[in-house]
Every structure is written in structure tokens, then in C-alpha cells.
Design a protein around this motif. Structure first.
Motif, PDB file in Angstrom:
ATOM      1  N   UNK A  13       0.786  -1.225   0.000  1.00  0.00           N
ATOM      2  CA  UNK A  13       0.000   0.000   0.000  1.00  0.00           C
ATOM      3  C   UNK A  13       0.819   1.278   0.000  1.00  0.00           C
ATOM      4  N   UNK A  14       2.115   1.178   0.285  1.00  0.00           N
ATOM      5  CA  UNK A  14       2.912   2.407   0.337  1.00  0.00           C
ATOM      6  C   UNK A  14       3.848   2.473  -0.859  1.00  0.00           C
ATOM      7  N   UNK A  15       4.151   3.683  -1.300  1.00  0.00           N
ATOM      8  CA  UNK A  15       5.066   3.838  -2.436  1.00  0.00           C
ATOM      9  C   UNK A  15       6.484   3.496  -1.975  1.00  0.00           C
ATOM     10  N   UNK A  16       7.081   2.510  -2.645  1.00  0.00           N
ATOM     11  CA  UNK A  16       8.420   2.122  -2.200  1.00  0.00           C
ATOM     12  C   UNK A  16       9.486   2.461  -3.245  1.00  0.00           C
ATOM     13  N   UNK A  17       9.058   2.951  -4.388  1.00  0.00           N
ATOM     14  CA  UNK A  17      10.048   3.307  -5.412  1.00  0.00           C
ATOM     15  C   UNK A  17       9.341   3.775  -6.668  1.00  0.00           C
ATOM     16  N   UNK A  18      10.085   4.003  -7.692  1.00  0.00           N
ATOM     17  CA  UNK A  18       9.477   4.422  -8.950  1.00  0.00           C
ATOM     18  C   UNK A  18      10.264   3.852 -10.113  1.00  0.00           C
ATOM     19  N   UNK A  19       9.544   3.533 -11.178  1.00  0.00           N
ATOM     20  CA  UNK A  19      10.213   3.042 -12.388  1.00  0.00           C
ATOM     21  C   UNK A  19      10.188   4.179 -13.401  1.00  0.00           C
ATOM     22  N   UNK A  20      11.338   4.511 -13.911  1.00  0.00           N
ATOM     23  CA  UNK A  20      11.426   5.593 -14.881  1.00  0.00           C
ATOM     24  C   UNK A  20      11.855   5.012 -16.226  1.00  0.00           C
TER      25      UNK A  20
END
Ligand code: ADP
Length: 254
Positions: A13-20
Motif C-alpha cells: 500500500x505504500x510507495x516504495x520506489x518508482x520506475x522511470x
């Protein structure tokens, strides 16, 4: 031109990273822009002769032309419709080349024989223009698409005659190196200014629009040569001196 796609990555449920993701879409966008420009150009080029044909036919139909002038109008209608036919033919050839020559059969092609055949076809046009033509060289065979190769050589020789002057000449030469075959078309014509030399291979690009229109042509001849050369892995070299002449070389790897 880069498109940025960013996506958050969720864990419990929490944002743990991002894919760019970076996508280089320069080629795709350029391709689309060229297609848009091509469609706009085609529409314009088709519309001009069609409007002329329709206008002339309408005034003949309405009885507004003196009977003694009707033959002249019919001649103009014929000329404009011939222009349309060449244009449509060139567009069909180009789109076939765009698809990588799909459906076009390859075969061994005797280039010297092909050059002689092309010059024979163009002999009447050369005579009318007061231009002398010659074909020289040694026999050379490559594996290629016969119809495309013939059209490429035809377009180069046709230009060499059209953009020449009375008393001028066109020399078609074939030479065989260790690793390549060079087919050159040299003319003693009006030449191409340095700033236009790269652009003449673009679709519909003409150095002098009004002069070219008077001479006839679709503005697609050299782009057909360029696409045809790419299909045969051939390089194109153009040398031209305004007022003196132009030489175009097609270099085929063996
Ligand atoms: P076109 O149907 O107008 O001849 P091309 O694509 O074959 O179209 O050529 C584009 C333009 O390049 C021509 O309109 C002309 O201005 C120039 N050009 C091509 N070949 C020659 C040449 N041999 N000598 C001088 N100008 C040339």
C-alpha cells in the motif's frame, strides 16, 4: 525527443520506489511528421492538375469555348492528365519501396544491358532536347530488383537530359572495381546549387519550382533513386557545379 514514463511502485500500500522509462521517440516522431508532410504535398500536387482539368472541361461543357479553341483545351487537359498519371505511378512506386520492396522479385541484373535499354527508351527525349547520349563500360551483373534498378537509372538519365541544354551531353558509365560496381550519370547541364544538393533527394523538393514545372516532373524521381539505392545497399554520391553539370554515382557493393 524523449518521452518520460514514470510509474510509482507500491509495496503493502505504500510507495516504495518508482520506475522511470526513457523512450527515444525522435525517429518515430520524425517518421510521423514526414508522413504528414507527404500527405499534404500529395494532396496539393494532385489537386492542382485536377482543378485545371475540371475547370477546362466545365467551360467546354457549358459551350463557353470557341469551337476553334476546343482542340487546344483538349491538349491542355491531356497534358495535365498525363502529369497526374506520372504522379500516381511515382507515388505507387515510392510506397512499394517504403515497404522495403515487398512483393518485388530479385534476380541477376546485367547492368550494362539495363543502361543501354534505358538510354534507348530516352533517345527520343534526348533528340528533342538536342542532347547527345552515350553508354560505356564493362559488363557487370548484380543481384537486385530489376524493375527498381531500371527506374533508378531511368530517373537519373531523365533528369540529366531534362536539366541540360541544347548541344549538351549525358554520359552513362559503368565501372567495375574490386569491391564495388560504380554506375555514373554525368551531364553538362544547369547543375544544382550547393545548398540544394542534399535536399533534392527529399520528396517533392525541386530547386526551381516554376522551371521544373515547365520542364515536367513530379519531384519524386530522386527520392525513388534514394529508396531504391537503400534497398540495394548502394551509396549515392552527387557532385554538381552550377552552370557546368552534375554527376550522380551509384555505388553497389559486390
Ligand atoms: P523532378 O521530377 O522535378 O525532376 P527529381 O526528384 O528527379 O524531381 O529531382 C528533384 C530536383 O532536383 C529537380 O526538380 C531539379 O531541380 C534537380 N535536379 C535533379 N537532377 C538534376 C540534374 N541532373 N541537373 C540539375 N538539376 C537536377
Amino acid at each position: 525527443c524523449v518521452h518520460l514514463l514514470a510509474d510509482p511502485v507500491f509495496r503493502e500500500g505504500a510507495v516504495s520506489g518508482a520506475v522511470l522509462v526513457l523512450l527515444d521517440v525522435t525517429e518515430r516522431e520524425q517518421g510521423e511528421r514526414m508522413r504528414r508532410e507527404f500527405t499534404a504535398n500529395v494532396s496539393h500536387e494532385l489537386k492542382t492538375p485536377l482543378t485545371a482539368i475540371s475547370g477546362m472541361a466545365e467551360i467546354i461543357k457549358d459551350g463557353l469555348v470557341d469551337p476553334k479553341d476546343v482542340a487546344g483545351f483538349a491538349g491542355d487537359i491531356y497534358k495535365e492528365s498525363q502529369r497526374l498519371i506520372s504522379l500516381v505511378e511515382d507515388i505507387i512506386h515510392l510506397s512499394r519501396l517504403d515497404e522495403g520492396g515487398v512483393g518485388l522479385e530479385t534476380a541477376p541484373v546485367d547492368l550494362l544491358e539495363l543502361c543501354r535499354r534505358v538510354m534507348e527508351r530516352l533517345e527520343p527525349a534526348a533528340k528533342r532536347a538536342g542532347v547527345s547520349v552515350s553508354v560505356e563500360g564493362m559488363p557487370a551483373t548484380i543481384h537486385g530488383i530489376p524493375a527498381v534498378l531500371e527506374e533508378m537509372v531511368y530517373n537519373l538519365c531523365d533528369n540529366a537530359i531534362k536539366y541540360n541544354r541544347p548541344g549538351g551531353s549525358v554520359a552513362l558509365n559503368l565501372s567495375l572495381g574490386e569491391k564495388e560496381i560504380e554506375l555514373s550519370v554525368a551531364d553538362t547541364g544547369i547543375g544544382i546549387p550547393a545548398e540544394d544538393q542534399e535536399r533534392v533527394f527529399e520528396r517533392f523538393y525541386r530547386v526551381d519550382k516554376s522551371h521544373s514545372k515547365e520542364i515536367g516532373g513530379t519531384g519524386l524521381g530522386l527520392s525513388i533513386v534514394k529508396h531504391g539505392a537503400a534497398l540495394h545497399n548502394a551509396a549515392i554520391r552527387l557532385e554538381s557545379v552550377p552552370g557546368h553539370g552534375t554527376t550522380v554515382r551509384l555505388i553497389f557493393p559486390i
